[in-house]
Motif scaffolding. Structure first.
Motif, PDB file in Angstrom:
ATOM      1  N   ALA A 173       0.841  -1.193   0.000  1.00  0.00           N
ATOM      2  CA  ALA A 173       0.000   0.000   0.000  1.00  0.00           C
ATOM      3  C   ALA A 173       0.880   1.249   0.000  1.00  0.00           C
ATOM      4  O   ALA A 173       0.354   2.361   0.091  1.00  0.00           O
ATOM      5  CB  ALA A 173      -0.929   0.016   1.207  1.00  0.00           C
ATOM      6  N   ARG A 174       2.183   1.065  -0.076  1.00  0.00           N
ATOM      7  CA  ARG A 174       3.138   2.172  -0.120  1.00  0.00           C
ATOM      8  C   ARG A 174       2.923   3.130   1.034  1.00  0.00           C
ATOM      9  O   ARG A 174       3.018   4.345   0.866  1.00  0.00           O
ATOM     10  CB  ARG A 174       3.050   2.942  -1.464  1.00  0.00           C
ATOM     11  CG  ARG A 174       2.946   2.083  -2.691  1.00  0.00           C
ATOM     12  CD  ARG A 174       4.019   1.063  -2.802  1.00  0.00           C
ATOM     13  NE  ARG A 174       5.372   1.644  -2.875  1.00  0.00           N
ATOM     14  CZ  ARG A 174       6.467   0.978  -2.521  1.00  0.00           C
ATOM     15  NH1 ARG A 174       6.375  -0.251  -2.053  1.00  0.00           N
ATOM     16  NH2 ARG A 174       7.651   1.539  -2.621  1.00  0.00           N
ATOM     17  N   LYS A 175       2.585   2.611   2.195  1.00  0.00           N
ATOM     18  CA  LYS A 175       2.252   3.480   3.306  1.00  0.00           C
ATOM     19  C   LYS A 175       2.841   2.869   4.569  1.00  0.00           C
ATOM     20  O   LYS A 175       2.868   1.649   4.720  1.00  0.00           O
ATOM     21  CB  LYS A 175       0.729   3.585   3.421  1.00  0.00           C
ATOM     22  CG  LYS A 175       0.256   4.531   4.494  1.00  0.00           C
ATOM     23  CD  LYS A 175      -1.193   4.919   4.280  1.00  0.00           C
ATOM     24  CE  LYS A 175      -1.687   5.806   5.393  1.00  0.00           C
ATOM     25  NZ  LYS A 175      -2.309   5.075   6.477  1.00  0.00           N
ATOM     26  N   LEU A 230      -6.486   0.489   8.589  1.00  0.00           N
ATOM     27  CA  LEU A 230      -6.169   1.917   8.500  1.00  0.00           C
ATOM     28  C   LEU A 230      -4.881   2.161   7.716  1.00  0.00           C
ATOM     29  O   LEU A 230      -4.629   3.272   7.265  1.00  0.00           O
ATOM     30  CB  LEU A 230      -6.059   2.519   9.899  1.00  0.00           C
ATOM     31  CG  LEU A 230      -7.409   2.619  10.614  1.00  0.00           C
ATOM     32  CD1 LEU A 230      -7.224   3.037  12.061  1.00  0.00           C
ATOM     33  CD2 LEU A 230      -8.321   3.591   9.894  1.00  0.00           C
ATOM     34  N   LEU A 259      -4.400   0.652   4.899  1.00  0.00           N
ATOM     35  CA  LEU A 259      -4.934   0.750   3.534  1.00  0.00           C
ATOM     36  C   LEU A 259      -5.525   2.143   3.290  1.00  0.00           C
ATOM     37  O   LEU A 259      -5.436   2.703   2.198  1.00  0.00           O
ATOM     38  CB  LEU A 259      -6.040  -0.296   3.314  1.00  0.00           C
ATOM     39  CG  LEU A 259      -5.638  -1.763   3.406  1.00  0.00           C
ATOM     40  CD1 LEU A 259      -6.865  -2.655   3.335  1.00  0.00           C
ATOM     41  CD2 LEU A 259      -4.690  -2.108   2.273  1.00  0.00           C
ATOM     42  N   TRP A 260      -6.108   2.669   4.340  1.00  0.00           N
ATOM     43  CA  TRP A 260      -6.785   3.962   4.278  1.00  0.00           C
ATOM     44  C   TRP A 260      -5.792   5.042   3.860  1.00  0.00           C
ATOM     45  O   TRP A 260      -4.732   5.166   4.461  1.00  0.00           O
ATOM     46  CB  TRP A 260      -7.380   4.232   5.662  1.00  0.00           C
ATOM     47  CG  TRP A 260      -8.101   5.512   5.835  1.00  0.00           C
ATOM     48  CD1 TRP A 260      -9.118   5.983   5.074  1.00  0.00           C
ATOM     49  CD2 TRP A 260      -7.880   6.471   6.863  1.00  0.00           C
ATOM     50  NE1 TRP A 260      -9.564   7.168   5.565  1.00  0.00           N
ATOM     51  CE2 TRP A 260      -8.813   7.495   6.676  1.00  0.00           C
ATOM     52  CE3 TRP A 260      -6.998   6.548   7.944  1.00  0.00           C
ATOM     53  CZ2 TRP A 260      -8.886   8.602   7.507  1.00  0.00           C
ATOM     54  CZ3 TRP A 260      -7.060   7.648   8.772  1.00  0.00           C
ATOM     55  CH2 TRP A 260      -7.998   8.667   8.560  1.00  0.00           C
ATOM     56  N   ARG A 261      -6.101   5.809   2.870  1.00  0.00           N
ATOM     57  CA  ARG A 261      -5.226   6.866   2.347  1.00  0.00           C
ATOM     58  C   ARG A 261      -3.880   6.310   1.872  1.00  0.00           C
ATOM     59  O   ARG A 261      -2.862   6.983   1.946  1.00  0.00           O
ATOM     60  CB  ARG A 261      -4.994   7.951   3.392  1.00  0.00           C
ATOM     61  CG  ARG A 261      -6.286   8.589   3.853  1.00  0.00           C
ATOM     62  CD  ARG A 261      -6.030  10.015   4.228  1.00  0.00           C
ATOM     63  NE  ARG A 261      -6.529  10.354   5.544  1.00  0.00           N
ATOM     64  CZ  ARG A 261      -5.972  11.262   6.329  1.00  0.00           C
ATOM     65  NH1 ARG A 261      -4.876  11.874   5.965  1.00  0.00           N
ATOM     66  NH2 ARG A 261      -6.512  11.559   7.492  1.00  0.00           N
ATOM     67  N   GLY A 262      -3.906   5.054   1.445  1.00  0.00           N
ATOM     68  CA  GLY A 262      -2.687   4.458   0.909  1.00  0.00           C
ATOM     69  C   GLY A 262      -2.651   4.619  -0.600  1.00  0.00           C
ATOM     70  O   GLY A 262      -3.414   5.389  -1.193  1.00  0.00           O
ATOM     71  N   ASN A 263      -1.754   3.852  -1.195  1.00  0.00           N
ATOM     72  CA  ASN A 263      -1.604   3.856  -2.643  1.00  0.00           C
ATOM     73  C   ASN A 263      -1.515   2.379  -3.009  1.00  0.00           C
ATOM     74  O   ASN A 263      -0.442   1.813  -3.158  1.00  0.00           O
ATOM     75  CB  ASN A 263      -0.326   4.635  -3.009  1.00  0.00           C
ATOM     76  CG  ASN A 263      -0.021   4.571  -4.480  1.00  0.00           C
ATOM     77  OD1 ASN A 263      -0.871   4.197  -5.294  1.00  0.00           O
ATOM     78  ND2 ASN A 263       1.212   4.924  -4.836  1.00  0.00           N
ATOM     79  N   ILE A 264      -2.690   1.756  -3.083  1.00  0.00           N
ATOM     80  CA  ILE A 264      -2.758   0.300  -2.977  1.00  0.00           C
ATOM     81  C   ILE A 264      -2.432  -0.386  -4.306  1.00  0.00           C
ATOM     82  O   ILE A 264      -3.132  -0.190  -5.298  1.00  0.00           O
ATOM     83  CB  ILE A 264      -4.149  -0.130  -2.488  1.00  0.00           C
ATOM     84  CG1 ILE A 264      -4.422   0.496  -1.114  1.00  0.00           C
ATOM     85  CG2 ILE A 264      -4.243  -1.636  -2.427  1.00  0.00           C
ATOM     86  CD1 ILE A 264      -5.859   0.361  -0.670  1.00  0.00           C
TER      87      ILE A 264
END
Lengths: 583, 224, 394
Positions: free
Chosen positions: A288-290, A350, A352-357
């Motif tokens: 998710a790059r987060k 969370l 995933l939330w505001r991630g770059n999936i």
């Protein structure tokens, strides 16, 4: 003790390199392949059971005795010899030294010994299929007195080999566990503080601690039952009239065994779950790059779950006849353990939330894990709460619950982990189309198997029944559902061979992998060679400057910063930088 | 290192660069490994103790000690064995001291004395077994006897395992060349021996306890 | 994308399955509606979490899927959000635990006016005993167990002589009266489970466990063993019949006392060989699988077996005469009666012992004119009346 480069001679012959290897990566592969091999036996056994349950009487080689032997061996193989061995011996061995920046485990010789002793345990287990009377059919819990009395299959040889194999396995697991724990504590490279470790390492580390402290309980129970069986002692054997014969035992306590077994058995659940938690955390964060959401809370939750897992064991014993007042204590502790577990789920979601999936194959499996784990976790709230458990215990609800939470969920995490790290292990990518197909069939198939099964439990269908003929309270439709479940199980099992094919084919023909194909921050992706050579790091050990989750850091050129990269100027991630980055 | 402070770290913030000799300041891995092994063995013997206490509350239990005709009517032989094990522990501690000071002659003597006392302990335990068998107290005679055989055998097996480690260390001690890791090996051997002495005292106390003591122990452990 | 859709479909399908599936609680027949209620509370709370988490994931997968130029938000932690989630979860947990423990308190508090029934399990059959007029159950012990005294009552304990012995695996209970079930096992763990009553409890050799309930519906309910107890676990059958008070009183009045059973056993009319065979059948475990009363077992019943024509698994049929029986005992799986698994072990027996067993089986097969004595069961419902009459057919 860190390892000087010169103490690590690269082994030169085939035998020292691949067979009597002391290299953690080779041992990891040996562990993994052995575990997969015995896991296949467990898979086939589960399908044989399902054949009987779905189509009773159609397969006349499955008689009641054989059925109970399949049940027992399937359970034991999957829990101990597949999941525990694969997650600690496989993933733990491969990842710990690479992720903490060590050249190898701190005790390489002990590590090699651990694998060979594990292999011996597996061979003793397999041998029990070929002795007179066959393997034990006492259920994987091996409750005495039944496990060692006539009326149960395999009470002559099977149970003895089973207990012997477990004792041997515990020796292997202890040797491995000492290595994993000590390597994490003492062999981390410069700058790798405990709180900079990836959650995979935290999960495996905590699970290893649990293994060191919980397996002794199984050892104690196993030794005492061996003596009850072979020497006629009465540790667990009360006065018994078995098949009309008075056995001359006196005073023993079957409940004592259950307490010991579950004092091991419940931490065992987390020995399997915690590494899976860790792996999934890292997969989700990377793909998710987060950064993982609430890293500290995730670490605390792992530690809290590990600690609490030692005070919940008797929730497996609400209907065992133990002192009923224990129920209050164990129901409370069990439901408390749900809080840190739920926090882990929230933090994955969370992340995933505001991630770059990126929905890569490892990510698919990681999300499949969350879904399966949530289902298995919430059904655990039924079974942990004593008065809710009593009608549901020993029914198919329990079977569905534990398969979801510690069968399907960890195995999805394992698959995700294998798709994720395979490029590092072999230097080639696993085939993606086969991987996606494998995911869809496995995820949806297992859901179709276990979700409806909960309802058979609500209905009251007891588990461990060879056949449900002529039970009036069970409607005919339940049999149709059983047939459906069997078909799903056969399909899911068949598609695991697709995975095996992918594993072998890609090793030779797969797309060559870059050294860091997923753009991950952790150390194992920063090795000078892929696959890493003996000693892992070439001339100099890496130095760690940041935590494992610097993904999409505001102001950074790339969307990940490896742990080895020093901070420049005003370090990103400070409170000021964060304030700017917030939308 | 304060564990709670460590766990409260905010790792995403830039932290001061680690000292270059960070690794060298850690405890040797071998010592940490042995400490974890001892933790695991502590769990093992504690669980046996709990099992022992629970089993001892059941009506068919006959205490081993305390009265003529009981298997351990005389504790003298076990006290002699205890003395041997204590000697082993003390001599190995001395060996550890000599190893640190580099006195190789004294080290070898102390190591040898430690191993011999341990062997004497094992032989003494075997003798007690023989006496019990001769008196007709077999492993299945009573659960208390079962525990006696099981716990002494398990303790003895761990001591025998310690002797394997001892051989490993002694081989280095008899080598003429200086060996930087020798002192650590001897120290760990000594540590393991102390631990086994402690375990033995604990096991011995349990096995030789009067029935009333066991009841009292079970009560304070909440097992009754 | 596909995954998001799949997760939504899985969630919707699960909810639909819940409401549409024909598989749900077996209709309740006891006072434990409270248990069903706590299950429902748990189901609502956890079901809500399940749906919320899955839909949130699906939404996140769509909303935050990778697109060129997209960059994730950098946010190491959010204490406030994590704090609220922790508090919310804790409240949810309390909402499940509190009613759960409240109900549990009821479950372990046995009403004073409960009638007492003892259930005894052995591989693979149920037996029952009721206290007699003195209201006390007599002492028991493994050493007393014999074919005539399968419950193992101490014959020297006067409290036990008036205990009522239920012939066979069927228990009768009165409607709307609390029942305390005391549980014992002779050999291995068992579990007394009637799905309609909800409660269950293990039977543990060496101790007496207990649970209580009040039957609230008349009818005949199956008893299941819910703790793995060997190869016959799935077939350990018995019934609880709930009847009104007067029918119960009638049933109870017809039960033989332990004293009467003992007296009847002393005079069994068997010859020497058959009596020896009967003892052998018990000692060698034959009776674990072969019943003496015509009831279904793991193996064929011995009642009326002698001289009968039996179909074999391979399609042939055979006459169970002395020669055949002797052969079937010596080499159990050489010929198999249709419908039975090949699991009988070869038992080491001398010629004389085989003959004794055959003689015993013959005694069960030869019809006698003797009436069965006190037999409360309706015809067609064969009791395991081996105490009193060795299952001589009526």
């Amino acid at each position: 003790m860190t390892h000087d480069a010169d103490t690590h001679h690269e082994p030169s012959s085939f035998w020292t390199r691949y067979v009597w290897s002391q290299d953690h990566k080779v041992i990891a592969i040996q562990y993994t392949l052995t575990a997969i091999a015995i896991g296949l036996v467990g898979l086939v056994l589960s399908n044989l059971m399902r054949l009987q349950l779905g189509f009773p009487g159609r397969f006349d080689f499955i008689d009641a005795a054989a059925y109970y032997q399949y049940v027992t061996m399937h359970g034991m193989i999957m829990v101990i010899y597949l999941l525990t061995a694969l997650l600690l011996g496989g993933f733990g061995n491969y990842l710990i030294p690479l992720m903490v920046g060590a050249r190898d485990m701190v005790f390489p010789y002990l590590n090699m010994l651990s694998f060979w002793v594990y292999l011996l345990a597996v061979l003793v287990l397999v041998a029990s299929f070929f002795v007179p009377g066959g393997p034990t059919g006492a259920g994987w819990t091996l409750y005495p007195p039944q496990a060692i009395l006539p009326g149960t299959p395999g009470t002559d040889w099977g149970i003895v080999l089973m207990l012997a194999s477990l004792v041997i396995f515990i020796v292997a697991a202890t040797m491995g566990g000492l290595n994993y724990v000590t390597t994490v504590l003492q062999a981390r490279t410069r700058g790798m503080t405990l709180m900079r470790m990836p959650l995979t390492v935290w999960g495996i580390f905590t699970a290893s601690v649990l293994a060191l402290l919980a397996f002794p309980a199984l050892f104690v129970a196993g030794m005492m039952m061996l003596l009850d069986k072979l020497a006629g002692t009465s540790f667990f054997m009360p006065a018994i009239v078995s098949m009309g014969r008075e056995l001359g035992h006196e005073g023993g306590s079957p409940l004592l065994f259950q307490h010991l077994f579950w004092f091991f058995g419940h931490p065992e659940v987390y020995i399997v779950a915690l590494p899976a938690f860790g792996i999934v955390s890292d997969l989700i964060s990377t793909h998710a790059r987060k950064n993982i959401f609430g890293y500290r809370m995730m670490v605390w939750a792992i530690v809290a779950i590990g600690g609490l897992s030692f005070v919940v064991w008797a929730h497996h014993m609400y209907v065992s006849g133990m002192n009923p007042y224990f129920g209050y204590f164990f129901a409370t502790t069990t439901l408390i353990i749900a809080v840190p577990t739920a926090i882990k789920v929230y933090n994955w979601v969370l992340t995933l939330w505001r991630g770059n999936i990126h929905l890569t194959v490892p990510m698919l499996f990681a999300i499949g894990f969350i879904c399966s784990f949530v289902l298995g976790g919430i059904t655990g709230l039924f079974l942990g709460n004593v008065s809710v458990d009593i009608p549901l215990s020993d029914t198919y609800f329990v079977v569905a619950h534990f398969h979801m939470v510690m069968g399907v969920a960890p195995i999805l995490a394992i698959f995700g982990g294998i798709y994720h790290w395979y490029p590092k292990v072999t230097g080639r990518m696993l085939d993606e189309r086969l991987g996606r197909l494998h995911f869809w069939v496995t995820f949806l198939g297992t859901y179709a198997i276990y979700f409806p099964m909960h309802y058979l439990g609500f209905l009251g269908m007891p588990r461990r029944y060879y056949s449900f003929e002529d039970y009036a309270f069970i409607p005919d439709s339940a049999q149709d559902l059983n047939a459906f479940i069997t078909v799903c199980a056969l399909v899911v099992a068949a598609f695991q061979f697709l995975f095996l094919f992918n594993l072998v084919w890609s090793a030779f023909r797969g797309k060559p992998a870059e050294s860091n194909p997923w753009g991950a921050t952790t150390l194992e992706w920063q090795t000078p060679e892929t696959p890493p050579r003996h000693g892992n790091w070439g001339e100099a050990l890496p130095v760690v400057h940041r935590w494992a989750y610097d993904y999409s850091v505001p102001g950074a050129k790339r969307d990940f910063i490896p742990q080895t990269e020093p901070h420049e100027g005003a370090p990103p991630g400070t409170d000021e930088a964060l304030a700017e980055a917030r939308p | 290192m304060n564990l709670f402070a460590t766990l409260a770290d905010k790792p995403w913030l830039a932290q001061p660069a680690p000292p270059p000799d960070e690794a060298a300041r850690r405890m040797p891995a071998a010592r940490v490994g042995v400490l974890w092994l001892l933790a695991s063995l502590t769990a093992l013997f504690s669980l046996f103790a709990v099992a022992f206490l629970i089993r001892a509350q059941l009506p068919d239990w006959e205490a081993l000690a305390g009265g003529a005709g009981r298997p351990l009517a005389s504790l003298a032989p076990l006290w002699v064995n205890t003395a041997w094990l204590a000697t082993a522990s003390v001599t190995l501690q001395a060996a550890s001291l000599f190893a640190r000071r580099g006195r190789s002659g004294a080290l070898r003597a102390a190591l040898a004395a430690g191993a011999l006392s341990a062997l004497a302990f094992l032989a003494g335990q075997a003798l007690v077994w023989q006496q019990l068998i001769a008196q007709g107290h077999f492993i299945a005679t009573n659960p208390s006897a079962s525990f006696f055989y099981l716990l002494t055998a398990l303790h003895g097996a761990h001591l025998a395992g310690g002797l394997v480690a001892w051989v490993h260390v002694a081989r280095r001690a008899w080598r003429p060349a200086a060996d930087a890791r020798l002192a650590l090996g001897v120290a760990l051997c000594a540590l393991y021996w102390h631990f086994l002495l402690a375990v033995w005292l604990f096991v011995f106390a349990l096995l030789a306890a009067e029935p009333a003591t066991l009841v009292w122990l079970a009560e304070i452990c909440g097992l009754r | 994308m596909v995954l998001a859709v799949a997760l939504i479909l899985v969630t919707v399908a699960s909810v639909l399955f819940h409401f549409l599936s024909p598989w749900w609680f077996t209709p309740l027949a006891s006072n434990w509606k409270l248990i069903d209620d706590t299950i429902l509370i748990t189901l609502v709370i956890t079901g809500g979490v399940f749906v919320a988490v899955n839909l949130f994931i699906a939404w996140a997968l769509i909303r935050y899927r990778h697109r060129p130029g997209r960059r994730a938000t950098y946010e190491p932690e959010n204490k406030k959000l994590e704090g609220w989630l922790t508090i919310g979860t804790s409240l949810g947990i309390i909402a499940m635990l509190a009613p759960g423990l409240y109900v549990y308190t009821q479950m372990i508090r046995v009403p004073e006016d409960a009638i007492v029934v003892e259930a005894v399990g052995q591989q693979w059959q149920w037996r029952f005993r009721l206290p007699g007029e003195d209201g006390r159950l007599g002492r028991t012990g493994a050493a007393f167990v014999s074919l005539d005294n399968p419950l193992g009552l101490d014959p020297d304990d006067p409290d036990g002589h008036d205990d009522l012995i239920v012939p066979g695996p069927d228990l009768v209970l009165p409607l709307d009266r609390p029942v305390l079930v005391l549980l014992r096992a002779h050999d291995v763990l068992h579990n007394f489970y009637v799905p309609q009553f909800r409660v269950k409890m293990d039977l543990v050799p060496g101790l007496v466990s207990r649970f209580w309930f009040t039957p609230t519906a008349t009818g005949r309910f199956e008893i299941l063993c819910a703790e793995l107890c060997g190869v016959g676990h799935w077939n350990m059958r018995g019934h609880v019949e709930v009847v009104d008070k007067s029918a119960y009183r009638e049933w109870r009045a017809a039960l033989p006392t332990f004293g009467a059973v003992l007296a009847a056993a002393a005079d069994d009319g068997l010859d020497e060989a058959a009596r020896r065979g009967r003892e052998l059948a018990r000692e060698r475990g034959c009776l674990a699988c072969h019943t003496l009363d015509g009831a279904a077992g793991i193996g064929p019943t011995w009642q009326g077996l002698y001289g009968a024509e039996r179909p074999l698994a391979d399609g042939r049929s055979v006459r169970a005469d002395a020669d055949y029986l002797a052969e079937a005992i010596r080499d159990p799986n050489a010929t198999l009666v249709a419908g039975f698994p090949a699991i009988m072990p070869r038992v080491d027996l001398s010629e004389a012992e085989v003959d004794a067993l055959v003689a015993f089986i013959r005694s069960l097969g030869a019809p006698t004119a003797e009436a069965q004595g006190a037999d409360p069961m309706p015809p067609g419902d064969a009791p395991a009346a081996n105490e009193a009459a060795h299952g001589a057919p009526r």
